[in-house]
Design a protein around this motif. Structure first.
Motif, PDB file in Angstrom:
ATOM      1  N   VAL A 171       6.816  -1.233   8.687  1.00  0.00           N
ATOM      2  CA  VAL A 171       5.824  -2.212   7.957  1.00  0.00           C
ATOM      3  C   VAL A 171       6.819  -2.958   7.302  1.00  0.00           C
ATOM      4  CG1 VAL A 171       3.991  -2.615   6.445  1.00  0.00           C
ATOM      5  CG2 VAL A 171       3.809  -0.397   7.722  1.00  0.00           C
ATOM      6  N   THR A 180       1.440  -2.122  -1.345  1.00  0.00           N
ATOM      7  CA  THR A 180       2.397  -0.664  -1.400  1.00  0.00           C
ATOM      8  C   THR A 180       1.369   0.392  -1.573  1.00  0.00           C
ATOM      9  OG1 THR A 180       2.691  -1.399  -3.828  1.00  0.00           O
ATOM     10  CG2 THR A 180       4.315  -2.165  -2.312  1.00  0.00           C
ATOM     11  N   TRP A 232       0.628   1.409   2.309  1.00  0.00           N
ATOM     12  CA  TRP A 232       1.477   1.762   3.109  1.00  0.00           C
ATOM     13  C   TRP A 232       2.701   2.009   2.595  1.00  0.00           C
ATOM     14  CZ3 TRP A 232      -0.932   1.415   7.496  1.00  0.00           C
ATOM     15  CH2 TRP A 232      -1.862   0.443   7.586  1.00  0.00           C
ATOM     16  N   PHE A 284       5.364   5.407   6.205  1.00  0.00           N
ATOM     17  CA  PHE A 284       5.731   4.275   7.059  1.00  0.00           C
ATOM     18  C   PHE A 284       7.065   3.835   6.539  1.00  0.00           C
ATOM     19  CE2 PHE A 284       1.238   4.580   6.654  1.00  0.00           C
ATOM     20  CZ  PHE A 284       0.967   4.677   7.894  1.00  0.00           C
ATOM     21  N   VAL A 295       8.811   1.176   5.267  1.00  0.00           N
ATOM     22  CA  VAL A 295       8.452  -0.165   4.526  1.00  0.00           C
ATOM     23  C   VAL A 295       9.507  -1.014   4.156  1.00  0.00           C
ATOM     24  CG1 VAL A 295       7.054  -0.893   2.958  1.00  0.00           C
ATOM     25  CG2 VAL A 295       6.346   0.925   4.117  1.00  0.00           C
ATOM     26  N   ASN A 352      -6.770  -3.317   4.326  1.00  0.00           N
ATOM     27  CA  ASN A 352      -5.733  -2.486   4.743  1.00  0.00           C
ATOM     28  C   ASN A 352      -6.237  -1.156   5.005  1.00  0.00           C
ATOM     29  OD1 ASN A 352      -2.840  -3.735   4.486  1.00  0.00           O
ATOM     30  ND2 ASN A 352      -4.019  -4.557   2.944  1.00  0.00           N
ATOM     31  N   MET A 390      -5.725   1.065   8.628  1.00  0.00           N
ATOM     32  CA  MET A 390      -5.374   2.328   8.637  1.00  0.00           C
ATOM     33  C   MET A 390      -6.366   3.323   9.352  1.00  0.00           C
ATOM     34  SD  MET A 390      -4.017   5.109   5.423  1.00  0.00           S
ATOM     35  CE  MET A 390      -2.564   4.440   5.637  1.00  0.00           C
TER      36      MET A 390
END
Length: 318
Positions: A4, A21, A24, A37, A39, A166, A170
């Motif tokens: 990400v 944030t 993810w 992830f 990130v 978001n 997911m």
């Protein structure tokens, strides 16, 4: 979806960045068994990035990671009326690479500058819809919804709707159970459909909202019944005309549209959490026939109940 890249522009708005944030960049929680992830916060010139709320941020990475990420999330900025060419170039490269790209609120303008919204449907905060449509005439701007998914591009309305957008990603990538776990962690409803209205058009007094809330709950408890606007109006002790006007003022939609959306949402829950047949689910949700459920489900969700169940079931299919 494991890599990400978060694009952090000058003038970044902290809430929009925090939404990204929260979804993810969360570490592993054994009790949740959540995915983790890779990130990276990215900006055109690494170092100090100006914020919009009286404090700045330090961002370590340049935009190189954007071009190869699985998911690119763009944070909103107060400086959205000025294109940042380096960001536009990075977004085009990410799109060419096949990344999914999500941007909510004014961040959607950055996708427009990059040409990624041409001949697509998109949304942004309702306050900036007309301006977005004027700047990007090849984009179909719809500010009546929470988020819009058009191919690999997902745009959200105001910053809070970015949570819904978001979570939708997911849910699509990892299933309903994972998305529901993430939603519970941040104390959010597990799913709000993108077609839900962005805002209430007129202020609502607390006593009015409370009264209508009782009627809505009464209807939710009886979705399996053949409810009419007259039924709801009688519970509210109003005439049908007065009730319909009050309903639209407070919810932004009509009673029948609301009932249909509630029934589709109930069908989603049953598809995710039970092995009931489509016919039985149609009956329990007040659609009566499976064909009616399929029609309304397809109109609101863009897919069939069976396809939705295959993608989002919370049950072990082994």
């Amino acid at each position: 979806m494991r890599s990400v890249a978060v694009v952090v522009p000058e003038g970044v708005e902290p809430f929009g960045l925090g939404v990204i944030t929260e979804i993810w960049a969360e570490p592993f929680h054994p009790e949740d068994d959540n995915p983790v992830f890779d990130v990276a916060m990215c900006t055109p010139r690494p170092g100090r990035v100006s914020g919009s709320a009286g404090f700045d941020l330090y961002v370590e990475h340049d935009l190189e990671r954007v071009a190869t990420a699985d998911l690119v999330a763009v944070a909103a900025s107060r400086d959205f009326r000025v294109e940042q060419p380096a960001i536009s170039e990075a977004l085009r490269a990410a799109h060419d690479h096949g990344a999914t790209i999500v941007a909510s609120c004014t961040a959607a303008f950055m996708l427009g500058y990059a040409g990624l919204l041409d001949h697509r449907r998109a949304t942004t905060h309702w306050r900036y819809g007309e301006e977005m449509a004027a700047r990007f005439p090849d984009t179909e701007v719809d500010v009546s919804v929470l988020y819009v998914e058009d191919g690999p591009i997902l745009t959200g309305a105001g910053s809070a709707a970015g949570i819904d957008a978001n979570l939708h990603l997911m849910r699509k990538a990892f299933g309903a159970a994972t998305a529901a776990t993430a939603a519970r962690r941040i104390v959010m409803p597990p799913h709000r459909g993108g077609g839900q209205a962005q805002f209430v058009p007129t202020p609502v007094r607390a006593e009015d909202c409370e009264s209508l809330g009782d009627v809505l709950q009464w209807a939710r408890d009886r979705l399996h019944e053949p409810l009419t606007v007259g039924d709801l109006a009688r519970v509210a002790t109003m005439s049908e005309r007065t009730f319909a006007r009050r309903f639209r003022d407070e919810t932004g939609t009509t009673p029948l549209q609301w009932l249909t959306a509630e029934r589709v949402a109930r069908a989603e829950q049953l598809l995710e959490q039970t092995r009931l047949s489509i016919e039985e689910i149609a009956s329990r949700c007040g659609f009566g026939a499976a064909a009616t459920l399929r029609y309304h489900f397809g109109a609101l969700r863009g897919t069939s109940p069976a396809a939705y169940r295959r993608q989002f079931t919370c049950l072990d299919t082994a």
